[in-house]
Design a protein around this motif. Structure first.
Motif, PDB file in Angstrom:
ATOM      1  N   ARG A   1     -29.304   3.373  40.163  1.00 20.09           N
ATOM      2  CA  ARG A   1     -28.398   2.727  39.372  1.00 20.09           C
ATOM      3  C   ARG A   1     -29.112   2.098  38.255  1.00 20.09           C
ATOM      4  NH1 ARG A   1     -23.262   1.220  42.392  1.00 20.09           N
ATOM      5  NH2 ARG A   1     -23.273   2.743  44.120  1.00 20.09           N
ATOM      6  N   PHE A   2     -28.505   1.796  37.368  1.00 21.62           N
ATOM      7  CA  PHE A   2     -28.834   0.670  36.439  1.00 21.62           C
ATOM      8  C   PHE A   2     -29.242  -0.498  36.888  1.00 21.62           C
ATOM      9  CE2 PHE A   2     -28.682   3.053  32.554  1.00 21.62           C
ATOM     10  CZ  PHE A   2     -27.443   3.762  32.189  1.00 21.62           C
ATOM     11  N   THR A   3     -30.491  -1.092  36.655  1.00 26.02           N
ATOM     12  CA  THR A   3     -30.828  -2.218  37.147  1.00 26.02           C
ATOM     13  C   THR A   3     -29.813  -3.358  36.605  1.00 26.02           C
ATOM     14  OG1 THR A   3     -32.306  -3.091  35.452  1.00 26.02           O
ATOM     15  CG2 THR A   3     -33.116  -1.796  37.349  1.00 26.02           C
TER      16      THR A   3
ATOM     17  N   ARG B   1     -17.818   6.890  34.103  1.00 28.48           N
ATOM     18  CA  ARG B   1     -18.453   5.604  33.569  1.00 28.48           C
ATOM     19  C   ARG B   1     -19.858   5.748  33.300  1.00 28.48           C
ATOM     20  NH1 ARG B   1     -19.844   0.647  36.054  1.00 28.48           N
ATOM     21  NH2 ARG B   1     -19.331  -1.178  34.729  1.00 28.48           N
ATOM     22  N   ARG B   2     -20.575   6.408  34.282  1.00 23.83           N
ATOM     23  CA  ARG B   2     -22.059   6.208  34.459  1.00 23.83           C
ATOM     24  C   ARG B   2     -22.673   7.174  33.182  1.00 23.83           C
ATOM     25  NH1 ARG B   2     -26.831   4.061  36.748  1.00 23.83           N
ATOM     26  NH2 ARG B   2     -28.246   5.813  36.605  1.00 23.83           N
ATOM     27  N   VAL B   3     -21.774   8.119  32.671  1.00 27.91           N
ATOM     28  CA  VAL B   3     -22.074   9.047  31.718  1.00 27.91           C
ATOM     29  C   VAL B   3     -21.775   8.218  30.343  1.00 27.91           C
ATOM     30  CG1 VAL B   3     -21.458  10.803  30.080  1.00 27.91           C
ATOM     31  CG2 VAL B   3     -21.599  11.222  32.534  1.00 27.91           C
ATOM     32  N   LYS B   4     -20.858   7.282  30.111  1.00 26.30           N
ATOM     33  CA  LYS B   4     -20.589   6.601  29.072  1.00 26.30           C
ATOM     34  C   LYS B   4     -21.643   5.666  28.825  1.00 26.30           C
ATOM     35  CE  LYS B   4     -15.469   6.954  29.233  1.00 26.30           C
ATOM     36  NZ  LYS B   4     -14.097   6.352  29.044  1.00 26.30           N
ATOM     37  N   LEU B   5     -22.162   4.966  30.124  1.00 32.60           N
ATOM     38  CA  LEU B   5     -22.814   3.749  29.867  1.00 32.60           C
ATOM     39  C   LEU B   5     -24.476   4.494  29.468  1.00 32.60           C
ATOM     40  CD1 LEU B   5     -22.307   1.768  33.177  1.00 32.60           C
ATOM     41  CD2 LEU B   5     -21.833   0.972  30.549  1.00 32.60           C
ATOM     42  N   THR B   6     -24.631   5.496  30.188  1.00 38.43           N
ATOM     43  CA  THR B   6     -25.760   6.171  29.413  1.00 38.43           C
ATOM     44  C   THR B   6     -25.892   6.675  28.002  1.00 38.43           C
ATOM     45  OG1 THR B   6     -26.466   7.259  31.630  1.00 38.43           O
ATOM     46  CG2 THR B   6     -27.423   8.094  29.718  1.00 38.43           C
ATOM     47  N   LEU B   7     -24.813   7.170  27.553  1.00 41.15           N
ATOM     48  CA  LEU B   7     -24.750   7.301  26.152  1.00 41.15           C
ATOM     49  C   LEU B   7     -24.476   6.122  25.222  1.00 41.15           C
ATOM     50  CD1 LEU B   7     -22.087  10.365  26.346  1.00 41.15           C
ATOM     51  CD2 LEU B   7     -24.758  10.514  25.776  1.00 41.15           C
ATOM     52  N   LEU B   8     -23.724   5.104  25.704  1.00 42.09           N
ATOM     53  CA  LEU B   8     -23.692   3.796  25.087  1.00 42.09           C
ATOM     54  C   LEU B   8     -25.152   2.987  24.874  1.00 42.09           C
ATOM     55  CD1 LEU B   8     -20.185   2.546  26.190  1.00 42.09           C
ATOM     56  CD2 LEU B   8     -20.985   3.308  23.668  1.00 42.09           C
ATOM     57  N   ALA B   9     -25.721   3.316  25.811  1.00 39.78           N
ATOM     58  CA  ALA B   9     -27.216   2.601  25.766  1.00 39.78           C
ATOM     59  C   ALA B   9     -28.002   3.383  24.761  1.00 39.78           C
ATOM     60  CB  ALA B   9     -27.806   2.727  27.183  1.00 39.78           C
ATOM     61  N   ALA B  10     -28.108   4.549  24.622  1.00 39.46           N
ATOM     62  CA  ALA B  10     -28.641   5.523  23.697  1.00 39.46           C
ATOM     63  C   ALA B  10     -28.253   5.047  22.191  1.00 39.46           C
ATOM     64  CB  ALA B  10     -28.691   6.803  23.999  1.00 39.46           C
ATOM     65  N   LEU B  11     -26.918   5.011  22.020  1.00 40.75           N
ATOM     66  CA  LEU B  11     -26.059   4.815  20.752  1.00 40.75           C
ATOM     67  C   LEU B  11     -26.619   3.307  20.203  1.00 40.75           C
ATOM     68  CD1 LEU B  11     -22.863   6.652  21.193  1.00 40.75           C
ATOM     69  CD2 LEU B  11     -24.686   7.482  19.771  1.00 40.75           C
ATOM     70  N   GLY B  12     -26.408   2.546  21.169  1.00 49.49           N
ATOM     71  CA  GLY B  12     -26.963   1.028  21.037  1.00 49.49           C
ATOM     72  C   GLY B  12     -28.453   0.890  20.453  1.00 49.49           C
ATOM     73  N   TYR B  13     -29.271   1.956  20.899  1.00 53.99           N
ATOM     74  CA  TYR B  13     -30.616   1.843  20.389  1.00 53.99           C
ATOM     75  C   TYR B  13     -30.783   2.398  18.849  1.00 53.99           C
ATOM     76  CZ  TYR B  13     -35.454   2.520  20.028  1.00 53.99           C
ATOM     77  OH  TYR B  13     -36.969   2.449  19.572  1.00 53.99           O
ATOM     78  N   PHE B  14     -29.734   3.348  18.522  1.00 50.40           N
ATOM     79  CA  PHE B  14     -29.777   3.780  17.268  1.00 50.40           C
ATOM     80  C   PHE B  14     -29.158   2.537  16.361  1.00 50.40           C
ATOM     81  CE2 PHE B  14     -27.006   5.884  14.036  1.00 50.40           C
ATOM     82  CZ  PHE B  14     -27.915   6.492  13.268  1.00 50.40           C
ATOM     83  N   VAL B  15     -28.392   1.797  16.716  1.00 53.94           N
ATOM     84  CA  VAL B  15     -27.609   0.921  16.157  1.00 53.94           C
ATOM     85  C   VAL B  15     -28.438  -0.269  15.809  1.00 53.94           C
ATOM     86  CG1 VAL B  15     -25.648  -0.676  15.803  1.00 53.94           C
ATOM     87  CG2 VAL B  15     -25.135   1.720  16.477  1.00 53.94           C
TER      88      VAL B  15
END
Length: 126
Positions: free
Chosen positions: A10-12, A64-78
């Protein structure tokens, strides 16, 4: 603890807090993401992948887990600060591409052809 997507753990709590902080205002995040992509889409070869990831996060059937993973990566891009400044010619987006590639590899089966088709349409409109 393992889950059905094979992510392993899980995410910490710190990771979750970081994701939540960067995505607290979802509308603003979406606006920043699309705005940044519009500015750089012609210069980066992974623009379609970014949009497919975004479309996948907007799909209510995406876990949800997939969304969080992708949103974290997209957040890095932003985020304006990253490992290699994006203004550096040729190298600027390599760290962003690596983060997106890792996220896409982790959730590859969740990004459908419909997500990719919608991403192509959106890219044509940018």
């Amino acid at each position: 603890m393992s889950d059905s997507f094979g992510f392993g753990q899980r995410f910490t709590p710190d990771e979750m807090a970081s994701i939540r902080k960067s995505l607290r205002d979802e509308a603003r995040f979406g606006s920043e993401f699309i705005g940044r992509l519009k500015r750089v889409a012609k210069r980066i070869p992974f623009a379609e992948d970014l949009l497919a990831a975004w479309v996948c996060t907007r799909d209510p059937s995406t876990p949800r887990r997939v969304k969080l993973t992708l949103l974290a990566a997209l957040g890095y891009f932003v985020l304006p600060l990253d490992a290699i400044p994006d203004v550096m010619p040729l190298l600027g987006f390599t760290d962003d591409a690596a983060v997106i590639a890792a996220a896409l590899a982790a959730v590859a089966g969740s990004i459908t052809q419909q997500h990719r088709d919608k991403a192509k349409e959106m890219l044509a409109d940018l």
